[in-house]
Design an enzyme around this catalytic site. Structure first.
Site: not given
Ligand code: CP
Ligand code: NVA
Length: 314
Positions: A288, A102, A260, A132, A220
């Site tokens: 997920r 991430r 999400c 996602q 979102d």
């Molecule tokens: N939807 C999602 O990726 O959630 P998190 O940020 O909690 O991992």
């Molecule tokens: N668009 C959001 C998604 C979180 C899962 C972000 O990037 O924070």
């Protein structure tokens, strides 16, 4: 499929296999059976941003497949002291079977993959969130039995999750309509790539235009991780882009609402919509786990090796 960095890494046959595997894994989990397909395998998980669902579903997923997941936050890695992404990729490739990242910048993931000798999974970047959208596709198929020919409406920020949805249009056969304030519309290059991949993608003038007649309504956060510095201007720009009951009432009867998560209740979505009968968000979050287990199995232990392992397990 070698890596899962973009939803465009998934071909139609890979998607079909993932969906079938995820359905089987979901049933096996409910019945308390299932093969330890990834026994002895480790997944490294590098997080440059917070997470609830992604971290827990990958960690639980590896455990349930008989393997192990390592949570590596950026603060505790030598990356923080200047070790390069390339060197980190080379070294981790000697220890683990796959890595999930991430990242703040999408390029961190592509650079890692260029130097890794193992599959690399995008667990969210500033550009995409393919895990996602795979879970979302699975959830839509559970509810409608198909994605082909459905209409998806995205209301809000043209962000990472929106990009992956837009880019998946050719893969799923779902038309995607996006309603965003002009400044926060998806990158035109993403729309071009989606269309080049066979997608049907349009920008709607208003949230009402996008949602009218839709089968699936997405939203979102207005302020994604990393955008906190723009919070005040974003709140102003997105004021008319909230999923509330009158807006969702414009969708087809039987339409579902997806998010999400994490949700910002009262901002991009009202409590009534999030907790209402049209909301599919809790299944979406659960899925997920099942879909990522299918991704991990497909990337780390492809079918030819799997049958050998299954034979050994007897
Ligand atoms: N939807 C999602 O990726 O959630 P998190 O940020 O909690 O991992
Ligand atoms: N668009 C959001 C998604 C979180 C899962 C972000 O990037 O924070």
């Amino acid at each position: 499929m070698k890596n899962l960095i973009s939803i465009l890494d998934v071909s139609v046959p890979s998607l079909e296999r993932l969906m079938a595997d995820a359905a089987r894994l979901k049933t096996e989990r409910a019945e308390g059976c299932g093969l330890p397909l990834l026994a002895g395998r480790c997944l490294a998980m590098i997080f440059e941003k917070p997470s609830t669902r992604t971290r827990v579903s990958f960690e639980v997923g590896m455990f349930e497949l008989g393997g192990h997941a390592l949570f590596l936050d950026q603060e505790s890695l030598q990356l923080r002291r200047g070790e390069t992404i390339a060197d980190t990729a080379r070294v981790l490739s000697r220890y683990v079977s796959a890595v999930m990242i991430r990242a703040r910048r999408h390029e961190t993931i592509t650079e890692f993959a260029a130097h890794a000798d193992m599959p690399v999974i995008n667990g969210l970047s500033d550009r995409e969130h393919p895990c996602q959208i795979l879970a979302d596709i699975f959830t839509i198929r559970e509810r409608f039995g198909r994605t082909d020919g459905l209409v998806a409406a995205w209301v809000g920020d043209g962000n990472n999750v929106c990009n992956s949805l837009v880019l998946s249009s050719g893969l799923t056969g779902m038309e995607v309509r996006v309603a965003s304030p002009a400044r926060y519309a998806p990158d035109p290059a993403v729309l071009d790539r989606a269309r080049a991949a066979g997608g049907r993608v349009t920008l709607a003038a208003t949230p009402e235009d996008a949602v009218t007649g839709a089968d699936v309504v997405f939203t979102d956060a207005w302020v994604s991780m990393g955008d906190e510095g723009e919070e005040a201007e974003r709140r102003k720009a997105f004021a008319g882009y909230r999923l509330d009951d009158p807006l969702v009432d414009l969708a087809k009867s039987g339409a579902i609402v997806m998010h999400c998560l994490p949700a910002h209740r009262g901002d991009e979505i009202t409590d009534s919509v999030l907790d209402g009968s049209r909301s599919a968000v809790w299944d979406e979050a659960e899925n997920r786990l099942h879909v990522q287990k299918a991704v991990l199995a497909q990337l780390i232990c492809p079918y030819d090796e799997r049958s050998f392992q299954q034979m050994l397990l007897g």
